[in-house]
Every structure is written in C-alpha cells, then in structure tokens.
Design a protein around this motif. Structure first.
Motif, mmCIF file in Angstrom:
data_model
loop_
_atom_site.group_PDB
_atom_site.id
_atom_site.type_symbol
_atom_site.label_atom_id
_atom_site.label_comp_id
_atom_site.label_asym_id
_atom_site.label_seq_id
_atom_site.Cartn_x
_atom_site.Cartn_y
_atom_site.Cartn_z
ATOM 1 N N LEU A 195 49.323 105.498 98.824
ATOM 2 C CA LEU A 195 48.079 105.177 98.141
ATOM 3 C C LEU A 195 48.270 105.131 96.628
ATOM 4 O O LEU A 195 47.738 104.242 95.953
ATOM 5 C CB LEU A 195 46.978 106.174 98.501
ATOM 6 N N LEU A 196 49.027 106.070 96.083
ATOM 7 C CA LEU A 196 49.308 106.039 94.650
ATOM 8 C C LEU A 196 50.069 104.778 94.272
ATOM 9 O O LEU A 196 49.759 104.130 93.272
ATOM 10 C CB LEU A 196 50.117 107.273 94.242
ATOM 11 N N TYR A 197 51.049 104.440 95.068
ATOM 12 C CA TYR A 197 51.881 103.271 94.766
ATOM 13 C C TYR A 197 51.080 101.981 94.872
ATOM 14 O O TYR A 197 51.147 101.132 93.983
ATOM 15 C CB TYR A 197 53.085 103.215 95.706
ATOM 16 N N THR A 198 50.304 101.824 95.934
ATOM 17 C CA THR A 198 49.569 100.582 96.112
ATOM 18 C C THR A 198 48.433 100.444 95.106
ATOM 19 O O THR A 198 48.086 99.337 94.705
ATOM 20 C CB THR A 198 48.997 100.450 97.535
ATOM 21 N N SER A 199 47.851 101.544 94.671
ATOM 22 C CA SER A 199 46.786 101.442 93.682
ATOM 23 C C SER A 199 47.340 101.019 92.321
ATOM 24 O O SER A 199 46.672 100.333 91.563
ATOM 25 C CB SER A 199 46.031 102.775 93.531
ATOM 26 N N ASP A 200 48.585 101.384 92.023
ATOM 27 C CA ASP A 200 49.214 100.960 90.776
ATOM 28 C C ASP A 200 49.739 99.539 90.868
ATOM 29 O O ASP A 200 49.808 98.829 89.873
ATOM 30 C CB ASP A 200 50.372 101.893 90.400
ATOM 31 N N ALA A 201 50.123 99.111 92.058
ATOM 32 C CA ALA A 201 50.688 97.775 92.242
ATOM 33 C C ALA A 201 49.612 96.698 92.208
ATOM 34 O O ALA A 201 49.908 95.537 91.946
ATOM 35 C CB ALA A 201 51.450 97.707 93.566
ATOM 36 N N ALA A 202 48.387 97.076 92.445
ATOM 37 C CA ALA A 202 47.309 96.074 92.515
ATOM 38 C C ALA A 202 46.869 95.600 91.161
ATOM 39 O O ALA A 202 47.110 96.001 90.132
ATOM 40 C CB ALA A 202 46.113 96.676 93.227
ATOM 41 N N GLU A 259 51.514 113.660 102.925
ATOM 42 C CA GLU A 259 52.318 113.365 101.738
ATOM 43 C C GLU A 259 52.685 111.888 101.681
ATOM 44 O O GLU A 259 52.605 111.260 100.621
ATOM 45 C CB GLU A 259 53.583 114.227 101.734
ATOM 46 N N LEU A 260 53.075 111.324 102.815
ATOM 47 C CA LEU A 260 53.446 109.919 102.864
ATOM 48 C C LEU A 260 52.256 109.022 102.524
ATOM 49 O O LEU A 260 52.379 108.093 101.725
ATOM 50 C CB LEU A 260 53.991 109.558 104.246
ATOM 51 N N VAL A 261 51.105 109.319 103.093
ATOM 52 C CA VAL A 261 49.901 108.533 102.810
ATOM 53 C C VAL A 261 49.538 108.649 101.335
ATOM 54 O O VAL A 261 49.188 107.650 100.683
ATOM 55 C CB VAL A 261 48.727 108.974 103.705
ATOM 56 N N SER A 262 49.641 109.843 100.773
ATOM 57 C CA SER A 262 49.330 110.053 99.362
ATOM 58 C C SER A 262 50.236 109.227 98.462
ATOM 59 O O SER A 262 49.781 108.566 97.526
ATOM 60 C CB SER A 262 49.453 111.538 99.029
ATOM 61 N N ILE A 263 51.531 109.223 98.746
ATOM 62 C CA ILE A 263 52.489 108.445 97.957
ATOM 63 C C ILE A 263 52.184 106.957 98.078
ATOM 64 O O ILE A 263 52.171 106.229 97.086
ATOM 65 C CB ILE A 263 53.932 108.758 98.395
#
Length: 76
Positions: free
Chosen positions: A69-76, A63-67
């Motif tokens: 990854l979602l956050y960093t993909s949007d931040a890029a 769950e932590l990795v999923s969150i």
C-alpha cells in the motif's frame, strides 16, 4: 503537544539513522543490503524498535499489505 514532539523527534532520528542502513543484522555484503537500504530510505521499511531488521524472519500478511500500500500510493 508532547506526543507531537515525541513523534517529530522519532522521525528525525529515523531519518539520520536510516541513511547508513543502521540495522545491526544487515551486513553490507548481504545480497539484500542495497534493497533494504533503498526501501528504508524511501520510508517503505522501518525495522524493529531494537535496531534490527531480522532478514531471516517471516513477513506477515499485514506487513506485506502495508508495504504494498505504501509503495502503490507513492507510485500513483
């Protein structure tokens, strides 16, 4: 085709239900209420199928990795 309609319907329901932090176990006076609401509205969190968030539960590594990854993909 039925699966696509089901997924679209589920997404629409999530959008309308999430805006008010519709988790039955997240109270508006809780210290984490604003964070949970914001992250849910942005699509990083979704809670459980029974309408709960379980704020006192344990977060798994997946769950932590999923969150993250979602956050960093949007931040890029």
């Amino acid at each position: 085709m039925k699966r696509k309609i089901f997924i679209l319907t589920a997404l629409v329901m999530m959008i309308f239900c999430v805006n008010a932090c519709a988790f039955s176990d997240v109270q508006s006076g809780s210290w984490y209420y604003d964070n949970v609401t914001d992250m849910t509205n942005q699509g990083y969190l979704s809670g459980y199928e029974d309408g709960t968030f379980r704020p006192d539960g344990t977060v798994t590594k997946a769950e932590l990795v999923s969150i993250c990854l979602l956050y960093t993909s949007d931040a890029a």
